[in-house]
Design a protein around this motif. Sequence first.
Motif, mmCIF file in Angstrom:
data_model
loop_
_atom_site.group_PDB
_atom_site.id
_atom_site.type_symbol
_atom_site.label_atom_id
_atom_site.label_comp_id
_atom_site.label_asym_id
_atom_site.label_seq_id
_atom_site.Cartn_x
_atom_site.Cartn_y
_atom_site.Cartn_z
ATOM 1 N N THR A 141 0.828 -1.206 0.000
ATOM 2 C CA THR A 141 0.000 0.000 0.000
ATOM 3 C C THR A 141 0.864 1.259 0.000
ATOM 4 N N LYS A 142 2.121 1.110 -0.431
ATOM 5 C CA LYS A 142 3.055 2.239 -0.584
ATOM 6 C C LYS A 142 3.434 2.854 0.772
ATOM 7 N N HIS A 143 3.402 2.059 1.824
ATOM 8 C CA HIS A 143 3.682 2.548 3.177
ATOM 9 C C HIS A 143 5.151 2.335 3.538
ATOM 10 N N SER A 144 5.498 1.153 4.068
ATOM 11 C CA SER A 144 6.859 0.888 4.538
ATOM 12 C C SER A 144 7.282 -0.527 4.170
ATOM 13 N N GLU A 145 8.502 -0.662 3.664
ATOM 14 C CA GLU A 145 9.044 -1.959 3.267
ATOM 15 C C GLU A 145 10.493 -2.058 3.740
ATOM 16 N N THR A 146 10.933 -3.292 4.035
ATOM 17 C CA THR A 146 12.308 -3.457 4.490
ATOM 18 C C THR A 146 12.947 -4.705 3.897
ATOM 19 N N ILE A 147 14.255 -4.646 3.712
ATOM 20 C CA ILE A 147 15.039 -5.779 3.252
ATOM 21 C C ILE A 147 16.111 -6.078 4.295
ATOM 22 N N VAL A 148 16.330 -7.365 4.567
ATOM 23 C CA VAL A 148 17.467 -7.780 5.379
ATOM 24 C C VAL A 148 18.461 -8.423 4.424
ATOM 25 N N THR A 149 19.636 -7.839 4.322
ATOM 26 C CA THR A 149 20.626 -8.279 3.334
ATOM 27 C C THR A 149 22.026 -7.857 3.733
ATOM 28 N N GLU A 150 22.998 -8.602 3.276
ATOM 29 C CA GLU A 150 24.402 -8.215 3.429
ATOM 30 C C GLU A 150 24.968 -7.739 2.091
ATOM 31 N N SER A 151 24.111 -7.693 1.074
ATOM 32 C CA SER A 151 24.535 -7.278 -0.260
ATOM 33 C C SER A 151 24.218 -5.801 -0.474
ATOM 34 N N ARG A 152 25.246 -4.991 -0.649
ATOM 35 C CA ARG A 152 25.023 -3.567 -0.917
ATOM 36 C C ARG A 152 24.286 -3.377 -2.233
#
Length: 416
Positions: A338-349
Amino acid sequence: MDIKIITDSLRAGSEKLAMQTAAQKNEALKAVAEALDKNRASIIAANKKDVEAGRAGGMSESLIDRLALNDSRLDGIIDSIKTIINQTDPIGEEVAGWKTPNGLLIRQVRVPLGVVAIIYESRPNVTVDAFSLAYKSANAILLRGSSSAYKSNKEIVRIIKEALAGVKGGVPEAIELVEVREHDHSDVDQILNAVGMIDVCLPRGSGKKLIQHVVQNARIPVIETGSGVCHLYVDETANLEMACKIAENAKIQRPSVCNAIEGIVVNKKVAAEFLPMVEKTFNGRVKLHADEVAIQYLKSAVPATAEDFDTEYLDYECCIKTVEDVNEAISFINAHNTKHSETIVTESRENAKLFQSKVDASCVYVNASTRFTDGGEFGFGAELGISTQKLHARGPMGIKALTTTKYLIDGDGQIR
């Protein structure tokens, strides 16, 4: 409700506020903070009646949590006013300025929007946050809360208006609360059709029906806020312990709010390892709806339906989707969020940069919980809501989001 009488009074209030100094507005806000502190008992008593009525009517405990006030939450409300007091007054700020070749001096300055209406559900803290931000930015505000929080809102607004009336230069006509009757939404339609009387309307709430009704029926400008189908993407390079910690915080800390995650998207390369870990972390506290790949790694999940991936649960439920890579994750999230908030967990820049560049949302995180999408956490003190659109504001809406600009031009006889 006579919308013209109410908005005429609010307009007069906004015009008075527009002429006030930051010191005058801050003094009034200080009086409000002191009055709320002094009247804790009556606020909590009124709120208790709303909570009891909510439970009697079958309201879920997660929504009761949105409604309930206590001393700790009142402390937070009062602290948010103090933060707003300490912020720089945006009104009169010169955004840009230049001199034209013919000698005209042009200045672009920040001014208030005027009369703002907010239509919101539960959460009586919004009553204070919206008022405080509007008052500091010299806007008058019309509050249309839900029937479930009416007793709380009515008592809070009574205290605010009395505090403003008791301080020199206070403008009590800068705030009004709509008298709400259960199952009667005719007042909402009056607000949405108040062309020339209300400058902008903000719908803020968990229900899609409220927001869609406002957006589809308004004849006045609208800033869409509130709905939050948010996701956590666990990349193939993710630190899985970090991902579990973030998933627990983003889903469980307060599931009834719009910045809680409703979906976990998992790279198939780490699904076999991560999914049992996150299930153990949730420890039976969250009902998991999993796709056909994910469900084979989980002990207690149920099959996800197509509808699950578009659902804002606002409760202890979450859907799980597996993907081949970060590009599929981005496509899935953009199709269902819904275009609010999203997150990624990653070690890749590289993947982090790609995710932040291509995900369409107001707030995009790397290795952090979506729960930080909040005016207080962003240093705004409070917020009117999280704007999920691209015009006129986006993300947590603080003081400046309640302003626009106008051009002031000075000359010495120039003609064209």
